[in-house]
Structure formats: C-alpha cells, structure tokens
Scaffold this motif. Structure first.
Motif, PDB file in Angstrom:
ATOM      1  N   ILE A   1      61.887  22.684  56.233  1.00  0.00           N
ATOM      2  CA  ILE A   1      62.846  22.406  55.162  1.00  0.00           C
ATOM      3  C   ILE A   1      64.089  23.274  55.320  1.00  0.00           C
ATOM      4  CG2 ILE A   1      63.200  22.419  52.662  1.00  0.00           C
ATOM      5  CD1 ILE A   1      60.140  22.020  52.378  1.00  0.00           C
ATOM      6  N   GLU A   2      63.904  24.533  55.655  1.00  0.00           N
ATOM      7  CA  GLU A   2      65.031  25.440  55.842  1.00  0.00           C
ATOM      8  C   GLU A   2      65.957  24.941  56.949  1.00  0.00           C
ATOM      9  OE1 GLU A   2      65.939  30.204  56.410  1.00  0.00           O
ATOM     10  OE2 GLU A   2      63.951  29.421  56.919  1.00  0.00           O
ATOM     11  N   GLN A   3      65.402  24.460  58.036  1.00  0.00           N
ATOM     12  CA  GLN A   3      66.229  23.943  59.120  1.00  0.00           C
ATOM     13  C   GLN A   3      67.050  22.737  58.654  1.00  0.00           C
ATOM     14  OE1 GLN A   3      66.784  25.374  62.166  1.00  0.00           O
ATOM     15  NE2 GLN A   3      65.654  27.014  61.143  1.00  0.00           N
ATOM     16  N   GLY A   4      66.456  21.905  57.824  1.00  0.00           N
ATOM     17  CA  GLY A   4      67.193  20.780  57.271  1.00  0.00           C
ATOM     18  C   GLY A   4      68.320  21.234  56.362  1.00  0.00           C
TER      19      GLY A   4
ATOM     20  N   ALA B   1      70.511  13.096  48.446  1.00  0.00           N
ATOM     21  CA  ALA B   1      71.001  13.140  49.829  1.00  0.00           C
ATOM     22  C   ALA B   1      70.357  14.274  50.611  1.00  0.00           C
ATOM     23  CB  ALA B   1      72.520  13.291  49.832  1.00  0.00           C
ATOM     24  N   LEU B   2      70.127  15.399  49.942  1.00  0.00           N
ATOM     25  CA  LEU B   2      69.513  16.541  50.619  1.00  0.00           C
ATOM     26  C   LEU B   2      68.070  16.239  50.997  1.00  0.00           C
ATOM     27  CD1 LEU B   2      69.753  19.470  51.577  1.00  0.00           C
ATOM     28  CD2 LEU B   2      69.222  20.211  49.226  1.00  0.00           C
ATOM     29  N   ILE B   3      67.327  15.612  50.113  1.00  0.00           N
ATOM     30  CA  ILE B   3      65.947  15.210  50.431  1.00  0.00           C
ATOM     31  C   ILE B   3      65.941  14.273  51.635  1.00  0.00           C
ATOM     32  CG2 ILE B   3      63.958  13.873  49.621  1.00  0.00           C
ATOM     33  CD1 ILE B   3      64.700  14.878  46.761  1.00  0.00           C
ATOM     34  N   ALA B   4      66.810  13.258  51.593  1.00  0.00           N
ATOM     35  CA  ALA B   4      66.858  12.297  52.701  1.00  0.00           C
ATOM     36  C   ALA B   4      67.230  12.991  54.003  1.00  0.00           C
ATOM     37  CB  ALA B   4      67.852  11.184  52.378  1.00  0.00           C
ATOM     38  N   HIS B   5      68.182  13.922  53.950  1.00  0.00           N
ATOM     39  CA  HIS B   5      68.614  14.636  55.158  1.00  0.00           C
ATOM     40  C   HIS B   5      67.475  15.471  55.743  1.00  0.00           C
ATOM     41  CE1 HIS B   5      71.209  16.884  57.890  1.00  0.00           C
ATOM     42  NE2 HIS B   5      70.630  17.986  57.444  1.00  0.00           N
TER      43      HIS B   5
END
Length: 468
Positions: free
Chosen positions: A320-323, A136-140
């Motif tokens: 990536i950090e912003q995500g 889920a984190l990758i997709a987000h």
C-alpha cells in the motif's frame, strides 16, 4: 456494459438523458427491456432518438400505463425542495422508482461468476469531502499491486458502462448522496464513509436528510466490511450502528488528527504518520509527509480510508505504501499545477464548500488564496477562523464584493475574474508562498462546472509563469 437484469420484455421509463440516463437506457436495452425515454431538453431527446430509443412525454395522462419501472438520473431532485412532477406521477401510478446505481447492484453478479476462482468485489465510497481522492487512491493502489480494477460512479465511467468484471476484479465506486438517496439496491462488499459537513441541504431537506442519504449505503445492504471516518458525531453514530461490540472488526474506524484506541480495527493519522492498530496492537505504519500527491491533514484522512480498504482486500502495508508514493493526485483536488520563482500554484477547484476549503487552507503555510463563486447555504464567514495561513485573499465571482465582506480579519482584494485574481496573486507572491484556488463556493455563476473553473485557473497560471 452491465446489462440490466430482471426486465426482459418490460417497458421501463428513463427520466433524464445525460451521461447516466442514456447509459441506463443502453444497459436496459442490452438486458432485453424496452426503454421509454424522456428529457425536457430537446437536444437530449434527439440524441436518444438517434440511437433508436423511443421518447415519450412522461407528463401526459396515462404515461405510466404498462410501465414496470421509472429510472431517474441522479441529478434530478425527486423529493426536496418539492416533489418532482414526473416522479410524483410514477408514485400515483404505483410504478417503482430507481436509479442507475440500484440497477447496477441488482445486475452486477452473473452466472459466469460460478466459474471464477475469486468472485469480484465492489467497494463503494460516500461522504461529504474526499470521496474522489479516496476512490482514485484505492484504485491506484490496487492497480500498482497488479489487481484488475475499474473506477466508476461519480468519477470515471458510469456504473452501467463498465466492463463485466474479471475473475478477482474490483470495482471502486464513488457515490454521491444524489446516487445513494434513491437506489433501491445498495450491496457493496466494502462501504466507506469519509466524513460529513453541510452540503446539498436543499436537495435533502436539511442536514438530517443529507446524512440519511449517505447512511443508506450501509443500512440498505449490510456490507461485509464498513470503513467509517469518526471525526464527526455522525461517523461515531454510524460506526456504532454497524458494530456488534468493541472488538467487531467488520467495522474499521478511521481518523485524521486523533489517536484511536480500543479492541477493534483502527487506522488513524497524527502528525503526518498513519498507524494501523488491531486488538490494541500496532501492525502497520506509513510516513505520509513526503507523499506529494496527498498534502494536508484532509488528504491524510483519505489515505487512512484507502489504506483500510486495501488492507481488507488483502494487501500488505508495504504494498500500500508503494502505491501511495506513486500516486499523483487528481485534477482540481490539491493539484500542484506549477512551481515558479519559489511560488507553488495549487488547483483545488473541487473545494466547493466551506469545509473542503478550510481543509485546503490547512494544508499550506503562506497562502495567496483565490476564492469566491456562487455561495452555498450558510455563507462563508466561518472560513475566517480557518484562514490563519492566508496572506491575502483574491475574490472572484459575480458577487465577489459580498463574498469578501464575510472574510473578516483577512486582507481581501475584489478581482471578479480568474484572470485578474491569478495575475494579482502572482504579482504579489514571494518565494515560499502558495497561490491556492480553493473557492468555497459553486462555480455556476461563471462556469458550467468546477472542472472548467480549475482549467481556467491553470490557463491563467500558465500565462503568468511563462508556460503558456
């Protein structure tokens, strides 16, 4: 939908008509095959027949005559603890056996891709704990970066139920050992192994069989890049198997709690800080401590794996950090459901085994711990060593008394029901405490899924906090 390729005009048997089985039948029909469906549950057969599918008892003599393939739903054991009689009949008839994951990988790419500027990619995540959060984190992160992404497999939609991908699209798949064990094709572009701890041992004939099922994701298709957690010996072994040398950056080693060194590509977290090293030099870092959706060391490992995947897909560290900062977490996985009177209520109903519960217990300071349920092999006595932050345990489940006895050195109260456990924990909690549901057990003694258990926890929390 992804139409199944390669079986036009063929009779294909489908065993198990739950979500994945019925979707597989639809995808087979969309690809021109003739599905022949069976489920021991008459209601499931009726649902298939209502959609116009042929149903036929696969246990009858000659059931596999003229059948080109048997597709088995992942939830159906096929080899251990004993060979499934339907699967054994297919073996005897010389009929190949596959599942929806294998069909997906054989059917995903199409001729339309020749018109794409960037071919779609598949990221597949397996391991014992953290698969769902990592997926889920990758997709987000990809979504926040403006990428076209679909989340499927053991989370989100069924693999054959997703839309045909866009130019440059990414499909993120969470794959359990049940799904990787039987698939005849496993060819992701990026494969992720989070970690390994004892689980589903009866289904796989022991720990070796369980690891072998996970390892198939890497060994069967040879991903272009492998992201491998090396906090256990099995991860070290797998990373070594996939690598051609110390500097081979097709393998990204990830860890939570130890600094990784060497000439290769490393992503690790220590004391709340994620670091990326390549060829011995640090090239990226993120402070994970303030990210509420990723509490605890175990979630920092998930963050490392997700970061590594997003880097290999071309995203910059700051993107990536912003995500990460906008990630809200998944239901039933370290999910903060309420804060009242200085007490935080956390739903980690997905912590269904000892290892995942231990990781949840390490994420908070003063814990009122709600635990218990249908015990898995090996019991839960090992959790006593992980319960240093537990003020008191409130034990639920039909065998709550037996569960409580195993928690030596921990003050326990046998509550049996979720309602009583939440009521008692809330009554005794003080400002700064965390009331944590981390059962360390399956839900099936009282609930039909860990989701229903987590939902009950949230209902009871709403009652005691006045939010109901």
């Amino acid at each position: 939908m992804i139409p199944v390729q390669g079986y036009t005009g063929a009779r294909v048997a489908v065993l198990g008509l739950g979500r994945s089985g019925l979707t597989a039948a639809r995808a087979l029909r969309a690809g021109g095959a003739h599905p022949v469906c069976w489920d021991d549950n008459s209601d499931a057969r009726a649902r298939a027949e209502a959609e116009g599918f042929e149903t036929s008892d696969l246990s009858r003599s000659g059931a596999f005559d003229g059948v080109a393939l048997l597709v088995v739903s992942p939830g159906i054991p096929h080899l251990y603890p004993a060979p499934n009689p339907y699967v054994a009949a297919a073996w005897a008839a010389g009929v190949p056996v596959d599942n929806d994951i294998g069909l997906f990988f054989r059917s995903f790419a199409t001729e339309d891709w020749s018109d794409y500027e960037t071919p779609p990619k598949v990221v597949a995540i397996t391991g014992s704990n953290g698969k769902s959060t990592t997926s889920a984190l990758i997709a987000h992160v990809l979504e926040t970066a403006g990428k076209s992404v679909q989340l499927a497999g053991n989370i989100g939609r069924g693999v054959l139920d997703i839309d045909e991908p866009d130019d440059g699209g990414v499909v993120v798949l969470e794959l359990s050992s049940y799904q990787t064990d039987l698939a005849r094709a496993l060819t992701p572009d990026v494969a992720v192994f989070t970690n390994l701890s004892a689980d589903h041992l009866d289904r796989h004939g022991g720990m070796g069989g369980y690891f072998a099922a996970k390892r198939r994701l890497f060994a069967e298709g040879g991903p272009d890049r492998a992201v491998i957690g090396v906090d256990e010996a099995e991860g070290h072994y797998l990373a070594n198997q996939m690598s051609e040398g110390a500097g081979d950056d097709r393998v990204i080693r990830v860890s939570s709690g130890q600094k990784l060194t060497g000439a290769g590509w490393m992503v690790f977290a220590r004391k709340g800080f994620l670091s990326e090293y390549r060829k011995g030099k640090q090239i990226g870092s993120i402070d994970l401590r303030a990210i509420k959706g990723l509490p605890g060391v175990h979630n920092h490992q998930n963050a490392c794996a997700a970061y590594a995947v997003c880097r290999t897909l071309g995203l910059a560290p700051r993107v990536i950090e912003q995500g990460f900062l906008s990630y809200g977490g998944l239901p039933h996985r370290s999910q903060i459901v309420a804060e009242a009177g200085g007490v935080t209520y956390v739903n980690d109903s997905k912590a269904t085994n000892v290892d995942s519960a231990a990781k949840a217990l390490s994420a908070f300071k003063r814990i009122r711990w709600i635990c218990g349920g249908l015990e898995k092999e090996g019991g839960v006595s090992a959790l006593s060593d992980a319960a240093g932050a537990v003020v008191k345990a409130y034990v639920i489940g039909r065998e709550a008394a037996g569960f409580a006895i195993q928690l030596s050195g921990v003050e326990t109260e046998v509550c049996t029901t979720m309602e009583e456990a939440v009521r008692r924990a809330a009554a005794e909690a003080e400002a700064g405490d965390t009331v944590l549901l981390a059962p360390a057990a399956a839900s099936f003694d009282q609930y039909d899924s860990f989701e229903r258990r987590g939902e009950d926890f949230m209902v009871q929390v709403a009652k005691v906090t006045g939010a109901a």
